[in-house]
Scaffold this motif. Sequence first.
Motif, PDB file in Angstrom:
ATOM      1  N   GLY A  63      35.814  43.593  41.389  1.00  9.46           N
ATOM      2  CA  GLY A  63      35.885  45.010  40.563  1.00  9.46           C
ATOM      3  C   GLY A  63      34.663  45.799  40.995  1.00  9.46           C
ATOM      4  N   ASP A 105      37.886  44.560  45.279  1.00  6.29           N
ATOM      5  CA  ASP A 105      38.686  45.389  44.506  1.00  6.29           C
ATOM      6  C   ASP A 105      40.260  45.717  45.161  1.00  6.29           C
ATOM      7  N   ARG A 137      36.568  52.664  48.145  1.00  4.30           N
ATOM      8  CA  ARG A 137      35.371  52.591  47.038  1.00  4.30           C
ATOM      9  C   ARG A 137      34.207  51.969  47.977  1.00  4.30           C
ATOM     10  N   VAL A 183      36.484  43.934  36.118  1.00  3.34           N
ATOM     11  CA  VAL A 183      37.732  44.492  36.502  1.00  3.34           C
ATOM     12  C   VAL A 183      38.204  45.035  35.105  1.00  3.34           C
ATOM     13  N   VAL A 227      32.646  45.966  50.505  1.00  2.07           N
ATOM     14  CA  VAL A 227      33.974  46.014  49.323  1.00  2.07           C
ATOM     15  C   VAL A 227      35.090  45.720  50.130  1.00  2.07           C
ATOM     16  N   LEU A 287      41.029  42.779  47.445  1.00  5.66           N
ATOM     17  CA  LEU A 287      40.970  41.544  46.663  1.00  5.66           C
ATOM     18  C   LEU A 287      41.832  40.311  47.223  1.00  5.66           C
TER      19      LEU A 287
END
Lengths: 209, 209
Positions: free
Chosen positions: B87, B113, B118, B148, B126, B129
């Motif tokens: 997250g 994420d 992001r 998250v 980042v 997921l």
Amino acid sequence: MVTNKNCINRLSKYKNALARLKSLGFVKVFSDNLADAIGVTAAQVRKDFSLFGLSGSKRGGYNVDELIKSLNEILGKNKVQKVIIAGAGNIGTALMNYPGFEKEGIQIVAAFDISQDRQIEAKIPVCPLEEMKDFIRKNKIKIGIIAVPDMAAQSVLDLMTASGIEGILNFAPIRLNCSGDCIVNNVNFVFELENLIYHVSGLDKNKGQ
Amino acid sequence: MVTNKNCINRLSKYKNALARLKSLGFVKVFSDNLADAIGVTAAQVRKDFSLFGLSGSKRGGYNVDELIKSLNEILGKNKVQKVIIAGAGNIGTALMNYPGFEKEGIQIVAAFDISQDRQIEAKIPVCPLEEMKDFIRKNKIKIGIIAVPDMAAQSVLDLMTASGIEGILNFAPIRLNCSGDCIVNNVNFVFELENLIYHVSGLDKNKGQ
DNA sequence: TAGATTGTTAATCGATTAACAATC
DNA sequence: TAGATTGTTAATCGATTAACAATC
């Protein structure tokens, strides 16, 4: 007055569980249901309730609506709770934008920072720290969050308590001295992780690694 | 193995206090000094130490360097602790940029994420997921942070534990079910504030408002 | 009524504190 | 040695759990 933090915490959990149960159509609940919902014993639930004068009926359990109403009163949900933040850095900003406060009647009304070029992505006004004292007094704010660097934390706390703040949530990882009628709860990310590290290291040791 | 969270927490506090005392030139300390430093009784300090086999000498107290070394070992400070975050929203980003981790040997090595736009202000990669599972396995990560939205938290936890994570710090304000050899610590901002609200409301009531 | 659930009291458990013998 | 401090055992305190009478 009950001061046991775990106990107050359970009241919050009961409140959340009851909202879920209500949405599922429950009109009454038994201590058993709530115990399962939050992961404690039924005796614990009844004991907690008796501590706060929350009662049900011997055979019919507790009325969901009444229980929610009483818990809301205990937890100050009968009015919007205004909160200010000192420090508009990473954590301060995350809290300003935290989506979970609104539906719980918690309103971050302002943030204060020494640096002024922080009017960034927040919907909430970021004001100079010098304005904090007046703001707290004028708006009768009772709860403040400290999210400033360690060095500044104690003086911010002193400023807050001198202005009338009675409860502080402190994110600075240092021990703050608080005199008088003000309570300080600390959130320390390093301690939280060190606790996990301790447990994980222990686990691995038992596996013979 | 000691599992009392408060007790482990005190170890972290002793460690911090000892670093300060050392920088002030202390070579040895007495249970009294440490008790004052973290705000407990001297008996508590000695009890905690005996629980972990930390010993001093009857007349000469505890050797600061030895104590720091032992505490560091217990708290896993002998190596860099790699942590991942699921997250990259407000809280996840705040944790990625949290300045207090580095000097404590805690390293946020990656964040994951579903949304890919992001790559914002973080120095830490980042990633999608879907790459989390492989990353945890390849890098033998043992500790994960869940930041998250509530809806996704349980499935992220399942993914983490299935990949080998053994300790989780959860910021999602819902009850997560965790099976097997994994512990979950929760940080709930609403509960923290509700606790303060309860206390403050009580204070005001006593004043007759 | 019979059965189930509360509310409270007593028992248990765990953590903190006090006390003090050992000893440096 | 005399005095001070640890380490541990026993006492206390507080929170949780069990038990059960009251009663719906």
